[in-house]
Write a protein that holds these residues in place. Structure first.
Motif: not given
Length: 946
Positions: A631-651
């Motif tokens: 939900a955070q990615l959908d509403t304001n993804h920049q609240e999650i640091p960029e490298i951790n957005r990549a980590q969430l996808i990879s995990d």
């Protein structure tokens, strides 16, 4: 290698300032009769005693010459080496070198046997000159017999009497070798300048090929000082690890030549020795390359960045540069990316040379990080060296880690510390999650043979080694890490170590910084868990209860482990985390499970673990927390640091493959991408969806997958179209390349039109390429995929005339994108002709064709049909057969393909990995294909407008 029907007579060597006379007598015919037999010492030399027992007939336990490790009886101190490479062939087309070497060694234990490494050096026609032994201050025992032991690469010298412990001796040898084109040891490279073919002689000794250049104690802990003299043509220059004295002209056999003698080296390992004889030019900081490349300024970027990176490392290590000079040379033929020879670093041209008119931002980043990697070794690896190859990871993992630090200091706007996560860590996690992986380090006895040593030069060693050192530095702070590193280098300089020596120094630094660090146990105990057992954990966090747990992560949870773990696959895990965007105090997970009440959350709060992906582990959450993160990615993804957005996808994608989360959760992490413009999340999505494409690009599922990806990537494509004024202004951003790659790969019409028009505009005016260097790989690939023979032949002509290595590599890769089977088959046949495709590039081309869905079955047939030729003629110096087998079988996902691999397994190295990978693919596809088809079909549908 081909036998050398050659005789050598070397006139005695006088004082260092004397002129060395060499004469060479050529035999009329090549004959295999001159090769020493591996089972008959009598056939090896003219002085051999046939009554001496041969290895094949020796009863009982292996004798010393049958063992791959040197005995602990002798230790080298100094080598005096003279080499004369011939840069022109003899009447039979052979290139040779002749030489002599005198090694001074100390006897550590009484012995009547000398073992010294020698491989493919010919002593058979030297008429008693194969070995001469002298003692300093005493009489040396007579030589009873000598022979070459081919299996273990030894020149064996059996003595009439015994060498005495504590005494020093000199062993003099005279030899002839082939200056082959196998890219290993002392070898030849060729290139054209102004249409004229030229030859140079160069080296690649790592890991076990110094023995191909001269007899030596070829183990990393056997450090010595080297004095080298090179005899070479007048118009050439000779380089080595140290500064040369003024060259002098000599006449040998009526030939006018140059003799270059070099200053004594520091104490160093044989694998770091290097020498080059060439007609190259250099700029003022001694970046050497072809004359045209230097005149075009291709060495300017390396020149500009070498100084700052060296300065950074001098400060980082708190040690001045250990040598008096540093040469870096770009070689036309080189098997590795680069080699850290002390004071004379050798590179592929594409790893050192940069031309902004042809080279992309990726090319520039590659040059910066490779230079940084090799300069890092000048201290860590060269000044202090691992004792044996089982600790290779410490050399290469460390250099990989700090290469990003050094390059970041030179290019601070590139965010290289984040790029390390997607370039190194994400990739190696997918190599380390299978039961056929291996620990970073093992017992010395597990790594004996040269082939076993070469197998260690893999992604685990380099990238996982970098990841765990980065994790340690983050856990104890960079300041404490560098303090321990500095005292380690100071204490052990010019010596050899094992990894526990580093842990001891880091522990002292930690103790001095305590109690603020709060480590749960010793540095050694923590690191042993990551170094001595393979794999890594998945940490599961239940935000409803605060419970944390860990277990060994395997991509196939039902796989059986072949290798037991000394720690029962339990790690000491550093936990960095944030709660709804606020960073929290770090903690440690030291057991299989624990509870921390601070990690319980509710409402709209979300919890994120493994900040900056600093830890080498994956993270799973309870379903509620996954939903809050999505939900955070959908509403304001920049609240999650960029490298951790990549980590969430990879995990998420890898947890889904391991059946720890539903695969739809992984696919849902891609839905927010319509608003994402940053590079690391998009690259991570591309890398992870690549597995789906590999499994399904030959099935009906491929169409819905493409339709969904077009829908997701089109906003990114249009974003870059807008900010570049319809692609007329190209910013130095990685993500524009990902945008075009994914858009064209999935059939976005606007992308196909763009690349087609750009490629055709170039074909109409070949001298004026309108394509930005950043976009060339993608445009070339798509232009050739859409075209036929005309487009391919044009690209081939551009490749043959390319004077910039990075441009040539782009074309090599793009020509594998053709969709015409006959063109790809012809391209594969070119790989067997080193006049068309350099040996160093053959593996790259074959792997590139295998990545093409049309080319993959062609490569499978080609490799099987030509395996013996590839293995025997290209060998380990030119082709990584493990990489080749991976490339050609990674799409395999059917029972028929499994049987095909199994049928051919006697011929292939590491076939167990290919079988295991195919078995996992079969299970995954059969379990998921129907549901995945349904998901992509539904998500690809246009959504009704509100």
């Amino acid at each position: 290698s081909r036998a050398l029907a050659l005789a050598l007579a070397l006139v005695s060597v006088g004082a260092l300032a004397s002129i060395i006379a060499l004469s060479v007598l050529y035999a009329k015919e090549k004959t295999k009769d001159l090769e020493p037999s591996p089972t008959s010492p009598a056939a090896a030399t003219t002085t051999a005693d046939s009554s001496f027992p041969s290895p094949s007939s020796s009863p009982g336990p292996p004798v010393p010459w049958q063992q791959y490790r040197l005995p602990d009886t002798l230790a080298p101190v100094h080598y005096a080496i003279t080499l004369w490479p011939r840069l022109e062939p003899d009447g039979r087309g052979l290139f040779i070198f002749t030489g002599n070497s005198t090694v001074r060694f100390v006897c550590l234990k009484d012995t009547d046997l000398i073992l010294i490494h020698s491989n493919r050096l010919n002593f058979t026609l030297l008429q008693g000159h194969e070995a001469q032994l002298m003692a300093l201050g005493a009489t040396a025992p007579a030589i009873k017999t000598t022979w070459l032991e081919l299996t273990t690469d030894y020149l064996v010298v059996q003595l009439e009497g015994r060498l005495e412990a504590g005494r020093s001796y000199l062993l003099h040898t005279e030899f002839v070798g082939e200056l082959a084109d196998d890219l290993a040891g002392f070898y030849r490279s060729k290139y054209k300048e102004n249409g004229v073919e030229k030859i140079l002689a160069t080296t690649q000794m790592q890991p076990t090929d110094a023995r191909k250049a001269f007899p030596c104690f070829d183990e990393p802990a056997m450090k010595a000082v080297f004095d080298l003299t090179m005899i070479h043509p007048l118009e050439t220059v000779a380089l080595s690890n140290s500064i040369n004295y003024d060259p002098i002209n000599v006449t040998i056999e009526g030939r006018n030549l140059t003799m270059t003698r070099f200053h004594s080296t520091e104490m160093m390992s044989t694998y770091l020795l290097a020498f080059v004889v060439m007609r190259f030019f250099h700029n003022q900081i001694r970046i050497w390359a072809r004359k045209q490349a230097i005149l075009e300024g291709q060495g300017d970027y390396a020149l500009e960045k070498t100084g700052p990176i060296l300065s950074y490392f001098q400060n980082y290590y708190n040690q001045t540069y250990p040598l008096t000079k540093s040469d870096q040379i770009a070689l036309p033929d080189f098997s590795a990316g680069a080699m850290e020879n002390w004071g004379l670093i050798t590179y592929r041209e594409s790893a050192l040379l940069y031309n902004p008119a042809f080279s992309s931002i990726e090319d520039k980043e590659y040059v910066a990080t490779v230079i940084s990697h090799e300069l890092a070794h000048m201290w860590f690896g060269n000044l202090v060296t691992m004792r044996w190859w089982n600790d290779l990871w410490l050399n290469e993992g460390f250099a990989t880690y700090v290469s990003y630090l050094g390059a970041d200091s030179a290019e601070p706007t590139w965010k290289l510390n984040d790029l390390m996560v997607v370039f190194e860590i994400h990739g190696v996690m997918q190599e380390d999650d299978v039961p056929t992986s291996h620990p970073l380090s093992c017992e010395e006895g597990e790594v004996q043979k040269p082939q076993q040593i070469r197998h260690l030069f893999d992604t685990i060693t380099y990238s996982k080694g970098a990841a765990v050192l980065r994790m340690l530095s983050d856990s104890i702070t960079e300041e404490v890490f560098t303090q321990g590193l500095r005292t380690y280098l100071e204490e052990h300089k010019y010596n050899s170590t094992i990894c526990t020596d580093l842990w001891k120094h880091l522990q002292v630094a930690v103790d001095e910084a305590s109690p603020g660090l709060g480590l749960p146990t010793s540095v050694e105990d923590i690191m042993n868990r990551w170094v001595l057992q393979m794999g890594y954990p998945v940490v599961t966090v239940d935000t409803r209860t605060g419970r944390l747990s860990q277990k060994h992560f395997l991509i196939d949870p039902e796989a059986e482990m072949d290798r037991p773990s000394p720690f029962n696959y339990e790690w000491i895990v550093p936990i960095s985390w944030m709660k709804t965007g606020v960073k929290q105090s770090p903690l440690w997970l030291t057991t299989k499970e624990a509870t921390n009440s601070n990690m319980t959350i509710g409402g709209a709060d979300w919890l994120l673990v493994n900040l900056r992906t600093s830890g080498f582990y994956r993270v799973n959450y309870d379903q509620e927390n996954w939903e809050r993160l999505l939900a955070q990615l959908d509403t304001n993804h920049q609240e999650i640091p960029e490298i951790n957005r990549a980590q969430l996808i990879s995990d998420a994608f890898n947890l889904a493959r391991s059946k720890l989360v539903n695969f739809t959760l992984a696919l849902r992490t891609t839905k927010y991408l319509v608003r994402e413009t940053e590079y690391t999340p998009w690259l991570t999505v591309s890398n992870n969806l690549n597995y789906y494409f590999l499994m399904f690009d030959r099935s009906p599922l491929y169409g819905p997958m493409q339709a969904y990806m077009v829908k997701q990537v089109e906003p990114l494509f249009n974003h870059f179209k807008d900010i570049t004024a319809n692609w007329t202004k190209i910013p130095d951003k990685y993500n524009q390349v990902v945008a075009i790659q994914l858009a064209c790969k999935n059939g976005l019409k606007a992308c196909e039109d763009l690349t087609y028009n750009l490629f055709n505009a170039w074909m109409k005016n070949p001298s004026n390429n309108p394509i930005s260097p950043n976009l060339r790989s993608t445009v070339y690939c798509n232009g050739l995929a859409a075209g036929g023979q005309r487009e391919w032949d044009f690209a081939w002509s551009m490749y043959k005339n390319a004077s910039v290595a990075s441009e040539a590599e782009k074309l090599l890769w793009a020509m594998a994108c053709s969709k015409q089977p006959w063109i790809l088959t012809r391209y594969l046949e070119y790989c067997l002709d080193s006049e068309r495709i350099r040996k160093q590039d053959a593996s790259y081309v074959i792997n590139s064709i295998a990545a093409n869905v049309v080319g993959q079955p062609l490569v499978w047939d080609f490799v099987r049909a030509n395996w013996n030729y590839l293995f025997n003629d290209y060998g380990n110096g030119s082709i990584s057969f493990e990489s080749l087998l991976y490339s050609v079988t990674r799409r395999f996902a059917s029972e028929f393909e499994y049987k095909e691999v199994k049928l051919n397994n006697p011929r292939f190295p590491d076939f167990h990995q290919a079988l295991e990978r195919t078995r996992v693919n079969i299970k995954w596809v059969s379990s998921h294909k129907d549901q995945i088809l349904s998901w992509f079909t539904e998500e690809a549908k246009p959504k009704p407008q509100p």
